[in-house]
Design an enzyme around this catalytic site. Structure first.
Site, PDB file in Angstrom:
ATOM      1  N   SER A   1       0.858  -1.194   0.000  1.00  0.00           N
ATOM      2  CA  SER A   1       0.000   0.000   0.000  1.00  0.00           C
ATOM      3  C   SER A   1       0.886   1.233   0.000  1.00  0.00           C
ATOM      4  CB  SER A   1      -0.893   0.000   1.244  1.00  0.00           C
ATOM      5  OG  SER A   1      -1.352   1.319   1.470  1.00  0.00           O
TER       6      SER A   1
ATOM      7  N   HIS B   1      -1.268  -1.369  -4.230  1.00  0.00           N
ATOM      8  CA  HIS B   1      -2.527  -0.993  -3.574  1.00  0.00           C
ATOM      9  C   HIS B   1      -2.553   0.523  -3.357  1.00  0.00           C
ATOM     10  CE1 HIS B   1      -5.979  -1.899  -0.882  1.00  0.00           C
ATOM     11  NE2 HIS B   1      -5.512  -0.921  -0.125  1.00  0.00           N
TER      12      HIS B   1
ATOM     13  N   ASP C   1      -4.655   3.732  -1.908  1.00  0.00           N
ATOM     14  CA  ASP C   1      -5.712   4.098  -0.963  1.00  0.00           C
ATOM     15  C   ASP C   1      -6.243   5.493  -1.253  1.00  0.00           C
ATOM     16  OD1 ASP C   1      -5.928   1.840   0.915  1.00  0.00           O
ATOM     17  OD2 ASP C   1      -3.800   2.248   1.212  1.00  0.00           O
TER      18      ASP C   1
ATOM     19  N   MET D   1      -8.851   8.345  -0.312  1.00  0.00           N
ATOM     20  CA  MET D   1      -9.689   8.776   0.814  1.00  0.00           C
ATOM     21  C   MET D   1     -10.220  10.183   0.555  1.00  0.00           C
ATOM     22  SD  MET D   1      -7.399   7.505   4.019  1.00  0.00           S
ATOM     23  CE  MET D   1      -6.479   5.959   3.963  1.00  0.00           C
TER      24      MET D   1
ATOM     25  N   HIS E   1      -8.369   1.145  -3.852  1.00  0.00           N
ATOM     26  CA  HIS E   1      -9.278   0.983  -2.711  1.00  0.00           C
ATOM     27  C   HIS E   1      -9.949   2.329  -2.436  1.00  0.00           C
ATOM     28  CE1 HIS E   1      -9.422   0.028   1.944  1.00  0.00           C
ATOM     29  NE2 HIS E   1     -10.623   0.126   1.418  1.00  0.00           N
TER      30      HIS E   1
ATOM     31  N   MET F   1     -12.032   4.636  -0.452  1.00  0.00           N
ATOM     32  CA  MET F   1     -12.662   4.910   0.850  1.00  0.00           C
ATOM     33  C   MET F   1     -13.334   6.270   0.731  1.00  0.00           C
ATOM     34  SD  MET F   1      -9.517   3.443   3.101  1.00  0.00           S
ATOM     35  CE  MET F   1      -8.444   3.534   1.674  1.00  0.00           C
TER      36      MET F   1
ATOM     37  N   MET G   1     -11.394  -5.477   5.880  1.00  0.00           N
ATOM     38  CA  MET G   1     -10.585  -4.518   6.635  1.00  0.00           C
ATOM     39  C   MET G   1     -10.319  -5.082   8.034  1.00  0.00           C
ATOM     40  SD  MET G   1      -9.868  -2.096   4.610  1.00  0.00           S
ATOM     41  CE  MET G   1      -8.916  -1.185   5.835  1.00  0.00           C
TER      42      MET G   1
ATOM     43  N   GLY H   1      -2.554   4.533   7.919  1.00  0.00           N
ATOM     44  CA  GLY H   1      -1.605   3.431   7.947  1.00  0.00           C
ATOM     45  C   GLY H   1      -1.085   3.254   9.365  1.00  0.00           C
TER      46      GLY H   1
ATOM     47  N   ASP I   1      -6.616  -6.190   4.664  1.00  0.00           N
ATOM     48  CA  ASP I   1      -5.959  -4.875   4.696  1.00  0.00           C
ATOM     49  C   ASP I   1      -6.005  -4.259   6.096  1.00  0.00           C
ATOM     50  OD1 ASP I   1      -5.028  -2.311   4.144  1.00  0.00           O
ATOM     51  OD2 ASP I   1      -6.661  -1.781   2.774  1.00  0.00           O
TER      52      ASP I   1
ATOM     53  N   GLY J   1      -2.799  -3.431   9.344  1.00  0.00           N
ATOM     54  CA  GLY J   1      -2.003  -4.045  10.407  1.00  0.00           C
ATOM     55  C   GLY J   1      -1.329  -5.341  10.017  1.00  0.00           C
TER      56      GLY J   1
ATOM     57  N   GLY K   1       1.213  -1.717   4.240  1.00  0.00           N
ATOM     58  CA  GLY K   1       1.746  -0.370   4.031  1.00  0.00           C
ATOM     59  C   GLY K   1       3.006  -0.160   4.849  1.00  0.00           C
TER      60      GLY K   1
HETATM   61  C1  DX5 Z   1      -6.028   1.919   5.698  1.00  0.00           C
HETATM   62  C2  DX5 Z   1      -5.665   1.553   4.283  1.00  0.00           C
HETATM   63  C3  DX5 Z   1      -4.547   0.582   4.228  1.00  0.00           C
HETATM   64  C4  DX5 Z   1      -3.278   1.075   4.869  1.00  0.00           C
HETATM   65  C5  DX5 Z   1      -2.695  -0.094   5.564  1.00  0.00           C
HETATM   66  O1  DX5 Z   1      -7.200   2.609   5.740  1.00  0.00           O
HETATM   67  O2  DX5 Z   1      -6.764   0.993   3.594  1.00  0.00           O
HETATM   68  O3  DX5 Z   1      -4.326   0.094   2.916  1.00  0.00           O
HETATM   69  O4  DX5 Z   1      -2.326   1.600   3.995  1.00  0.00           O
HETATM   70  O5  DX5 Z   1      -1.599   0.327   6.300  1.00  0.00           O
HETATM   71  P1  DX5 Z   1      -0.834  -0.634   7.284  1.00  0.00           P
HETATM   72  O6  DX5 Z   1      -0.371  -1.824   6.502  1.00  0.00           O
HETATM   73  O7  DX5 Z   1       0.293   0.197   7.783  1.00  0.00           O
HETATM   74  O8  DX5 Z   1      -1.799  -1.009   8.378  1.00  0.00           O
HETATM   75 ZN    ZN Z   2      -6.328  -0.017   1.628  1.00  0.00          ZN
END
Ligand code: DX5
Ligand code: ZN
Length: 223
Positions: free
Chosen positions: A12, A37, A39, A41, A70, A72, A141, A148, A179, A181, A201
């Protein structure tokens, strides 16, 4: 038991160095990533505003890998054509933002793009019951979307396992992507529960090690 499925890694770019985005995407590509990936937002569905179609079009030039976008965002149907035209290969929308999910999935497919549907940690899998045969990917999720570097919510493992069972029971080939953690500690249980595409990420883009080493270490954790 059949042979173990190949697990895909989707770095990500949310945690990448945005001043060197093209380079970092190229590095992840060289290191054997399967998807990139992205993201998106909107500051409404989730608190932050991140990136839009111009950045997707830019990344498109830096890699031949599928771009896994993705969304959001609220009212994602208003943006699908633009993200498809910018070069997305997979577009995933949140079920929480789509009262008319069949129409949205169809819009994505009409653009020749794979359609994904995502759900927040507290959203019930039952909402996907009827749409499941029509989607190419389900994104579970394992943190509340928006940032992240958050900690994996352990109770989502059961949801992953239930979704894996349901997909297999119905003979559906939708990819099960996970996706939030994901790192070398959490990845093994996610894979064991049935996740097949791991988004990561902060475990891949960080100052501790190279992108290549991070991807290698993540893969080794569940091999
Ligand atoms: C969070 C995103 C993820 C994010 C994950 O809302 O959708 O894709 O980048 O980040 P990590 O891997 O650090 O949890
Ligand atoms: Zn994501």
């Amino acid at each position: 038991m059949t042979s173990s499925p190949r697990i895909k890694i989707a770095p990500s770019i949310l945690s990448a160095d945005f001043a060197r985005l093209g380079e970092q995407v190229a590095e992840a590509t060289m290191a054997g990533a399967d998807y990139i990936h992205v993201d998106v937002m909107d500051g409404r569905f989730v608190p932050q505003i991140t990136i839009g179609t111009l950045v997707v079009a830019g990344i498109r030039k830096a890699t031949a890998l599928p771009l896994d976008v993705h969304l959001m965002i609220e009212s994602p149907e208003r943006q699908i054509n633009q993200f498809a035209d910018a070069g997305a290969d997979i577009i995933t929308v949140h079920i929480e933002t789509c009262p008319h999910i069949n129409r949205v999935v169809q819009m994505i497919k009409d653009k020749g793009v794979k359609a994904g549907v995502s759900l927040n940690p507290s959203t019930s899998l039952s909402l996907l019951d009827d749409i499941l045969p029509d989607v190419d990917l389900v994104l579970v999720m394992t943190v509340n979307p928006g940032f992240g570097g958050q900690s994996f919510i352990g109770s989502t493992l059961d949801k992953i396992a239930r979704l894996r069972t349901e997909l297999d029971r119905r003979g559906l080939n939708a990819e099960l992507e996970v996706d939030g953690g994901i790192n070398e500690k959490t990845a093994p249980s996610v894979v064991k529960a049935g996740g097949r595409v791991l988004v990561a990420g902060s475990a891949i883009f960080n100052s501790r090690e190279s992108i290549g080493n991070a991807i290698k270490r993540l893969r080794e954790s569940f091999a």
